[in-house]
Design an enzyme around this catalytic site. Sequence first.
Site, PDB file in Angstrom:
ATOM      1  N   ARG A  46       8.052 -15.948  -2.101  1.00  0.00           N
ATOM      2  CA  ARG A  46       8.504 -14.607  -2.510  1.00  0.00           C
ATOM      3  C   ARG A  46       8.234 -14.412  -4.005  1.00  0.00           C
ATOM      4  O   ARG A  46       7.891 -13.332  -4.460  1.00  0.00           O
ATOM      5  CB  ARG A  46      10.000 -14.414  -2.186  1.00  0.00           C
ATOM      6  CG  ARG A  46      10.552 -13.125  -2.770  1.00  0.00           C
ATOM      7  CD  ARG A  46      11.858 -12.643  -2.180  1.00  0.00           C
ATOM      8  NE  ARG A  46      12.772 -13.664  -1.750  1.00  0.00           N
ATOM      9  CZ  ARG A  46      13.540 -14.415  -2.554  1.00  0.00           C
ATOM     10  NH1 ARG A  46      13.482 -14.265  -3.866  1.00  0.00           N
ATOM     11  NH2 ARG A  46      14.346 -15.313  -2.052  1.00  0.00           N
ATOM     12  N   TYR A  98       3.213  13.108  -1.819  1.00  0.00           N
ATOM     13  CA  TYR A  98       3.341  12.512  -0.484  1.00  0.00           C
ATOM     14  C   TYR A  98       4.782  12.681   0.019  1.00  0.00           C
ATOM     15  O   TYR A  98       5.740  12.418  -0.722  1.00  0.00           O
ATOM     16  CB  TYR A  98       2.945  11.027  -0.559  1.00  0.00           C
ATOM     17  CG  TYR A  98       3.257  10.279   0.708  1.00  0.00           C
ATOM     18  CD1 TYR A  98       2.768  10.717   1.939  1.00  0.00           C
ATOM     19  CD2 TYR A  98       4.056   9.140   0.693  1.00  0.00           C
ATOM     20  CE1 TYR A  98       3.075  10.037   3.112  1.00  0.00           C
ATOM     21  CE2 TYR A  98       4.351   8.449   1.856  1.00  0.00           C
ATOM     22  CZ  TYR A  98       3.856   8.910   3.063  1.00  0.00           C
ATOM     23  OH  TYR A  98       4.165   8.254   4.217  1.00  0.00           O
ATOM     24  N   ASP A 171       0.911   8.011  -9.586  1.00  0.00           N
ATOM     25  CA  ASP A 171       0.449   7.567  -8.267  1.00  0.00           C
ATOM     26  C   ASP A 171      -1.043   7.888  -8.193  1.00  0.00           C
ATOM     27  O   ASP A 171      -1.434   9.050  -8.106  1.00  0.00           O
ATOM     28  CB  ASP A 171       1.247   8.299  -7.175  1.00  0.00           C
ATOM     29  CG  ASP A 171       0.843   7.862  -5.767  1.00  0.00           C
ATOM     30  OD1 ASP A 171      -0.278   7.350  -5.596  1.00  0.00           O
ATOM     31  OD2 ASP A 171       1.648   8.068  -4.835  1.00  0.00           O
ATOM     32  N   LYS A 196      -4.622   2.466   1.418  1.00  0.00           N
ATOM     33  CA  LYS A 196      -5.643   3.502   1.494  1.00  0.00           C
ATOM     34  C   LYS A 196      -6.983   2.956   0.977  1.00  0.00           C
ATOM     35  O   LYS A 196      -7.505   2.036   1.545  1.00  0.00           O
ATOM     36  CB  LYS A 196      -5.152   4.729   0.731  1.00  0.00           C
ATOM     37  CG  LYS A 196      -3.702   5.134   1.108  1.00  0.00           C
ATOM     38  CD  LYS A 196      -3.599   5.621   2.524  1.00  0.00           C
ATOM     39  CE  LYS A 196      -2.221   5.606   3.148  1.00  0.00           C
ATOM     40  NZ  LYS A 196      -1.058   5.714   2.344  1.00  0.00           N
TER      41      LYS A 196
HETATM   42  O1  P1T Z   1       2.129   4.201   3.285  1.00  0.00           O
HETATM   43  P1  P1T Z   1       2.396   3.391   2.043  1.00  0.00           P
HETATM   44  O2  P1T Z   1       1.392   2.306   1.812  1.00  0.00           O
HETATM   45  O3  P1T Z   1       3.795   2.922   1.960  1.00  0.00           O
HETATM   46  O4  P1T Z   1       2.136   4.389   0.800  1.00  0.00           O
HETATM   47  C1  P1T Z   1       2.889   5.549   0.569  1.00  0.00           C
HETATM   48  C2  P1T Z   1       2.078   6.584  -0.160  1.00  0.00           C
HETATM   49  C3  P1T Z   1       2.266   6.741  -1.519  1.00  0.00           C
HETATM   50  N1  P1T Z   1       1.542   7.634  -2.239  1.00  0.00           N
HETATM   51  C4  P1T Z   1       0.619   8.422  -1.648  1.00  0.00           C
HETATM   52  C5  P1T Z   1      -0.144   9.401  -2.476  1.00  0.00           C
HETATM   53  C6  P1T Z   1       0.382   8.305  -0.283  1.00  0.00           C
HETATM   54  O5  P1T Z   1      -0.560   9.100   0.268  1.00  0.00           O
HETATM   55  C7  P1T Z   1       1.130   7.373   0.500  1.00  0.00           C
HETATM   56  C8  P1T Z   1       0.970   7.265   1.966  1.00  0.00           C
HETATM   57  N2  P1T Z   1       0.335   8.358   2.553  1.00  0.00           N
HETATM   58  C9  P1T Z   1       0.054   8.522   3.880  1.00  0.00           C
HETATM   59  C10 P1T Z   1       0.393   7.622   4.820  1.00  0.00           C
HETATM   60  C11 P1T Z   1      -0.662   9.753   4.222  1.00  0.00           C
HETATM   61  O6  P1T Z   1      -1.273   9.860   5.300  1.00  0.00           O
HETATM   62  O7  P1T Z   1      -0.653  10.677   3.388  1.00  0.00           O
END
Ligand code: P1T
Length: 380
Positions: A46, A98, A171, A196
């Site tokens: 961890r 998001y 972000d 992503k």
């Molecule tokens: O899904 P995760 O890895 O926890 O990330 C969250 C997140 C944070 N910031 C942005 C700009 C994002 O687009 C996302 C996750 N977005 C999607 C799953 C989506 O389809 O828009």
Amino acid sequence: MKFGTKVLHAGIEPDPSTGAIMTPIFQTSTYVQEGIGKHKGFEYSRTHNPTRQVLERNFAALENAQYGLAFASGMSATDTVMRLLKAGDEVVACHDMYGGTYRLFNRIYAENFGIKIHYVDMSKAENIVPYLNDKTKLVWVETPTNPLLNLIDIQAVAQITKAKNVWLCVDNTFATPFLQNPLDLGADIVMHSATKYLGGHSDVVMGALMYNSPDLHQRLAFIQNSAGAVPSPHDCFLVLRGVKTLHIRMERHSQNGKAVAEYLQNHPKVGKVFWIGLPTHPNHDIARKQMRDFGGMVSFTLKNDSMEEAIRVMESFEVFSLGESLGGVESLCTHPATMTHAAIPKAEREARGLTDTLIRLSVGIEDIEDLLADLAQAIG
Ligand code: P1T
């Protein structure tokens, strides 16, 4: 080191015990110690894991940062930043973001932990000024925004936050470090959903934070270890592998994104097109100033602005797959109102311009002829 070399080599050495060019998956929870306090820098996974450590060094290099941390998801990376705050503190956040970030901010930090969040249209950086006060600790920026592709001038926001001694976190998920480096523009922390473009292959969920301040490192690494939202060694391997082609993929995403946006803009049945590379984008000059290219995220509406027609088009695609997420090599089509942004109440969504009929495309790296043909047959 240039970007295309960094993705392949920064922080990555052949395995010292075997020469393996690929960083091994250290699938271990603990490390045998020679004696009390005598170990090789690893005590418990961890806290530290060799596969994760290599990825974190690579992440740092991509954003020209001193430090990088990897998390079990983008949301846990964002949650780690929020844990820097205390009850009574205030956050100024951009009003289009998001839906999951909005849910975390409102339903957990505002409702349960007494942190006030002000949502502000940051298309002009100075719009944040009236919301900054002695309690403000963090300004949260997403640019380009999800799903409306709004743009925020990072340098202009940073000038304001620096003067007020407030952290600025960006972000950078939509842009990726290939297209934009917020720390170089004055941000304090960069956050990524590595699920992503960084991972790039729709096979892993992960988050990342990158920053330069040793003080922030002490605080954020402490939270990472204490709260424990770390990614598995196997997931770290997958992202290390995925990131090696980030520059090549982003070039093709941007190229295909341009072709798709221009096709949609000229289509008689298409209403609005949201793509940051279009000279008609209201803040296109900000994209030109702070980004190297414009990426593959494109949203649009139809002239026949009915739900039935939007659903018909989304369900007619054959190459674009209908689903949540973005940034993978394959093209995706998402319906933000019922999927990624369903957590935002309809009235608030619509006040920000996010209608129920908005269609979001994550344009992949397929041959463009097939993507345009798919749009043609689906839109009709
Ligand atoms: O899904 P995760 O890895 O926890 O990330 C969250 C997140 C944070 N910031 C942005 C700009 C994002 O687009 C996302 C996750 N977005 C999607 C799953 C989506 O389809 O828009």
